[in-house]
Design an enzyme around this catalytic site. Structure first.
Site, short mmCIF file in Angstrom:
data_model
loop_
_atom_site.label_atom_id
_atom_site.label_comp_id
_atom_site.label_asym_id
_atom_site.label_seq_id
_atom_site.Cartn_x
_atom_site.Cartn_y
_atom_site.Cartn_z
N THR A 1 -0.22 2.45 -3.77
CA THR A 1 -2.00 3.03 -3.90
C THR A 1 -2.36 0.87 -4.51
O THR A 1 -3.49 0.48 -4.40
CB THR A 1 -1.94 4.02 -5.58
N SER B 1 3.94 5.10 -0.38
CA SER B 1 5.93 4.74 -0.80
C SER B 1 6.16 6.74 -0.43
O SER B 1 7.05 6.35 -0.20
CB SER B 1 6.40 4.99 -2.67
N THR C 1 3.60 4.97 -6.77
CA THR C 1 4.02 5.45 -7.58
C THR C 1 5.28 7.27 -7.20
O THR C 1 5.89 7.08 -7.67
CB THR C 1 2.91 5.81 -8.70
N ASP C 2 4.71 7.15 -6.02
CA ASP C 2 5.50 8.93 -5.78
C ASP C 2 6.32 9.11 -5.59
O ASP C 2 7.33 9.86 -5.82
CB ASP C 2 4.86 9.02 -4.33
#
Ligand SMILES: NC(=O)C[C@H](N)C(=O)O
Length: 310
Positions: free
Chosen positions: A12, A52, A83-84
């Site tokens: 993101t 990700s 971040t995932d």
């Protein structure tokens, strides 16, 4: 002047709005500009441009090898990442870059760089602070926290302060660290590992089906201290654990609880599983257990089980 290498992989933080939602579009150069540090030489490599969700173990290896190749040319590394699955990548790098003697810092954002109110710049500066510090190792810098690479877990899908440290204290950058052994790139992974979440009524044949499909490692997210149904249950998992052992499939029992970890010595249902060779996940989050088991299996001869995750 500190020399830092920034490896951009997408996420993101690097995304732009499209007709089909956010997708990575920005470059490492955009990240460098956002850090805006005049007192450092930041070099940039655009390694990947992926949400990700699309990151796989082969990408962990690519990142680890890149860092290892140029390790001594830089004082620190920043990896920008979605971040995932950041916690998985952080854990994989933590174990692959064994005894790294400088900071390798992973960061990202919940909202794209440049968007009003984005957390991107703040996180990039946080990562830069860690990359210029005396810390030696892999950590996540996010939402004001520094978290050891094998302890990070994404707890909120959207909030800025998304990560927590599981099972160990956060990194203290004011206490410089140094590895006690030489650096080693430890990048072999055996991908024949499955993560299975236990639920009431689950059939133990699920375990047997994975063994029959060729998995060498199963991480079973059990209950509480890592328990799985035993002899008092309608369908005990113990015969399947026994078959796993005789067919050289390593079973790790961990917990669905976030904090306090798995300890198989606590309850009879756990003790019986341990007697059949199941390993306890301890305080490691599932992301770290997954990366560690893949690595341990890669160094365990075919036909043998992993004896320890240490
Ligand atoms: N905040 C984020 O970065 C989420 C994004 N889906 C990713 O993991 O790439």
């Amino acid at each position: 002047m500190k020399k830092i290498l920034l490896l951009a992989t997408g996420g993101t933080i690097a995304s732009r709005e499209t007709a089909h939602g956010l997708r990575p579009a920005l470059s490492g150069e955009d990240m460098r500009t956002a850090i805006g540090a005049a007192d450092a030489a930041i070099e940039v490599i655009d390694l990947l441009s992926l949400d990700s969700t699309n990151i796989a173990p082969s990408h962990w290896q690519m990142i680890a090898r890149r860092v290892a190749d140029v390790r001594t040319d830089y004082d620190g590394f920043i990896i920008t990442h979605g971040t995932d699955t950041m916690a998985y990548t952080a854990a994989a790098l933590y174990y692959m870059l064994e005894n790294i003697d400088r900071p390798v810092v992973i960061t990202g954002a919940q909202r794209p760089l440049g968007r009003d109110g984005s957390d991107a710049e703040q996180n990039l500066r946080l990562a830069y602070e860690a990359a210029c510090s005396g810390f030696a190792g892999v950590c996540v810098a996010f939402g004001g926290r520094f978290i050891h690479g094998n302890a990070a877990k994404k707890m909120y899908s959207l909030a800025d302060d998304a990560f927590r440290s599981i099972g160990r204290a956060e990194v203290d950058l004011s206490a410089p660290s140094a590895p006690s052994a030489p650096f080693r790139l430890h990048d072999a992974l055996d991908e024949r590992v499955a993560v299975i979440r236990l639920y009431p009524g689950m059939k133990p044949i699920t375990i047997d089906a994975h063994i029959a499909s060729g998995y060498r490692g199963i991480i079973l997210e059990g209950y509480g201290c890592g328990s799985v149904p035993g002899d008092d249950a309608e369908e005990s998992f113990l015969p399947s654990l026994d078959r796993a052992r005789t067919r050289a499939c390593t079973v790790v029992l961990t917990t669905q609880c976030i904090y306090d970890g798995a300890d198989l010595s606590h309850y009879e249902v756990g003790v019986r599983a341990a007697q059949l060779g199941a390993l306890a996940g301890g305080s490691l989050p599932i992301e770290a257990l997954y990366a560690r088991l893949m690595q341990r299996l890669a160094e365990t001869p075919e036909g043998e089980t992993v004896k320890s995750l240490k």
